[in-house]
Design an enzyme around this catalytic site. Structure first.
Site, PDB file in Angstrom:
ATOM      1  N   GLU A 178      28.880  57.716  31.954  1.00 17.01           N
ATOM      2  CA  GLU A 178      27.615  58.229  31.412  1.00 17.01           C
ATOM      3  C   GLU A 178      26.815  57.159  30.667  1.00 17.01           C
ATOM      4  O   GLU A 178      27.034  56.915  29.489  1.00 17.01           O
ATOM      5  CB  GLU A 178      27.871  59.412  30.460  1.00 17.01           C
ATOM      6  CG  GLU A 178      26.578  59.973  29.884  1.00 17.01           C
ATOM      7  CD  GLU A 178      26.758  61.152  28.920  1.00 17.01           C
ATOM      8  OE1 GLU A 178      27.907  61.479  28.588  1.00 17.01           O
ATOM      9  OE2 GLU A 178      25.736  61.717  28.508  1.00 17.01           O
ATOM     10  N   LYS A 220      26.950  60.195  35.442  1.00 18.68           N
ATOM     11  CA  LYS A 220      26.176  61.138  34.620  1.00 18.68           C
ATOM     12  C   LYS A 220      25.011  60.394  33.975  1.00 18.68           C
ATOM     13  O   LYS A 220      25.140  59.860  32.873  1.00 18.68           O
ATOM     14  CB  LYS A 220      27.093  61.762  33.563  1.00 18.68           C
ATOM     15  CG  LYS A 220      26.371  62.662  32.574  1.00 18.68           C
ATOM     16  CD  LYS A 220      27.348  63.492  31.760  1.00 18.68           C
ATOM     17  CE  LYS A 220      26.609  64.292  30.710  1.00 18.68           C
ATOM     18  NZ  LYS A 220      27.438  65.324  30.086  1.00 18.68           N
TER      19      LYS A 220
HETATM   20  P1  13P Z   1      23.079  67.196  26.880  1.00 19.06           P
HETATM   21  O1  13P Z   1      22.933  67.835  28.239  1.00 19.06           O
HETATM   22  O2  13P Z   1      22.860  68.149  25.753  1.00 19.06           O
HETATM   23  O3  13P Z   1      22.320  65.919  26.785  1.00 19.06           O
HETATM   24  O4  13P Z   1      24.613  66.821  26.711  1.00 19.06           O
HETATM   25  C1  13P Z   1      25.268  66.214  27.738  1.00 19.06           C
HETATM   26  C2  13P Z   1      26.297  65.306  27.212  1.00 19.06           C
HETATM   27  O5  13P Z   1      27.460  65.466  27.447  1.00 19.06           O
HETATM   28  C3  13P Z   1      25.864  64.160  26.401  1.00 19.06           C
HETATM   29  O6  13P Z   1      26.937  63.291  26.239  1.00 19.06           O
END
Ligand code: 13P
Length: 337
Positions: A178, A220
């Site tokens: 991510e 992500k």
């Molecule tokens: P949000 O969709 O609220 O941005 O959270 C996703 C997430 O896991 C951020 O690390």
């Protein structure tokens, strides 16, 4: 089962054409921030009750294929005493865990951040796997200014993500990678596109150097959006900019791209996903969600910490999950709200 087959099995259980991932891995400070507006104190018990509500939502497994848990939740049980990871899998929702330890300033790169948690990561992962975790998540954060992220920031964050991902695959747990380019700021959508492209390019370069197998990871990313203090962009503009950057940077071997919501409103995040899937053309990956706030916020406001609201809250969660599932096929329309 050998490690390759184990990783492939997890991908098979998580990736399909209609479901997405629920991010419920808020850290202790973030959980306080989420509970405060609804007047709920964040304690071990209130966090357990909230996550029990999420994971036992009847029918959730029709739309959700994975749930990212916070470390604490791996050891907690639902209201009727089932371990939460086990309750998830009962609905065919694969349990996973956030393994990063939050961010701090990156020395030498003013304005950039770096995520902690690589020390003893393998030992922690082994422990989490015993609790049922089959995938992991690690988030690197990139604030956008005229100078950030710097080259050093992009290189160092990419290196950390790659070391994390390689460590995961070695142990047989699927990494969610991510890299989040933040929405904070007044920059235009073009600046977000430029930064996201640089970031993803650097991330895949590092993943390649560290021999991470793209087939056995999930990406992500953020959608490409204007900064929060700039204007709002319509879904078609977001979709076009997002797909352009992803096609330039993400190898076709990656099975699925699961967007974070990052501060978009719940309906906005669904409409944007819908446009992305309508305009996807020959994109080689699944284009799905790994939303936290955009799935949980309406449910959280329906719940307000009260047992008598559990059913209403579960219906609110299921509604968002279902509408996002339609958006995966490009079949969502705001009139369905
Ligand atoms: P949000 O969709 O609220 O941005 O959270 C996703 C997430 O896991 C951020 O690390």
């Amino acid at each position: 089962m050998d490690i390759e087959s184990q990783l492939q099995q997890t991908i098979d259980d998580m990736v399909d054409a209609h479901r997405g991932i629920l991010a419920a891995d808020e850290s202790l400070p973030t959980m306080e921030k989420r509970f405060r507006p609804i007047g709920v104190e964040s304690t071990e018990e209130t966090r357990r009750a909230w996550r029990s509500l999420l994971v036992t939502t009847p029918g959730l497994g029709d739309y959700i294929s994975g749930i990212i848990l916070f470390e604490e939740t791996l050891y907690q049980t639902t209201d009727n005493g089932t371990p939460i990871p086990e309750a998830a899998w009962k609905q065919k929702i694969v349990p996973g865990v956030k393994v990063d330890k939050g961010k701090e300033p990156l020395p030498g790169a003013p304005g950039d951040l770096i995520t902690r948690g690589l020390d003893c990561l393998g030992e922690r992962i082994t422990e989490y796997m015993k609790q049922g975790a089959r995938f992991a998540k690690w988030r690197e954060v990139y604030p956008v200014t005229r100078h950030n992220p710097t080259l050093l920031g992009r290189r160092t964050n990419a290196e950390v993500l790659a070391r994390y991902a390689a460590n995961c695959q070695e142990l047989g747990i699927v990494p969610i990678v991510e890299p989040e380019v933040l929405m904070d700021g007044d920059h235009e959508i073009d600046r977000c596109a430029e930064v996201t492209e640089q970031v993803l390019h650097e991330v895949f370069h590092a993943l390649h150097l560290h021999k991470v197998r793209f087939e056995h990871m999930l990406l992500k990313p953020n959608m490409v959006l204007p900064g929060k203090e700039c204007r709002r962009a319509d879904p078609e503009e977001v979709a076009e900019a997002t797909l352009k950057v992803l096609k330039r940077t993400v190898p076709a071997a990656v099975p699925s791209i699961n967007f974070l919501s990052g501060g978009q409103g719940a309906e906005e995040a669904t409409a944007n996903l819908n446009a992305i899937n309508q305009m996807r053309g020959n994109a080689p990956w699944q284009l799905s969600i790994s939303y936290g706030r955009a799935l949980q916020q309406p449910a959280l406001h329906a719940w307000r910490g009260k047992a008598e609201n559990v059913e209403k809250a579960q219906q609110a969660l299921l509604k968002r999950a279902r509408l996002n599932s339609l958006a995966r096929k490009g079949e969502y329309d705001p009139s369905m709200e």
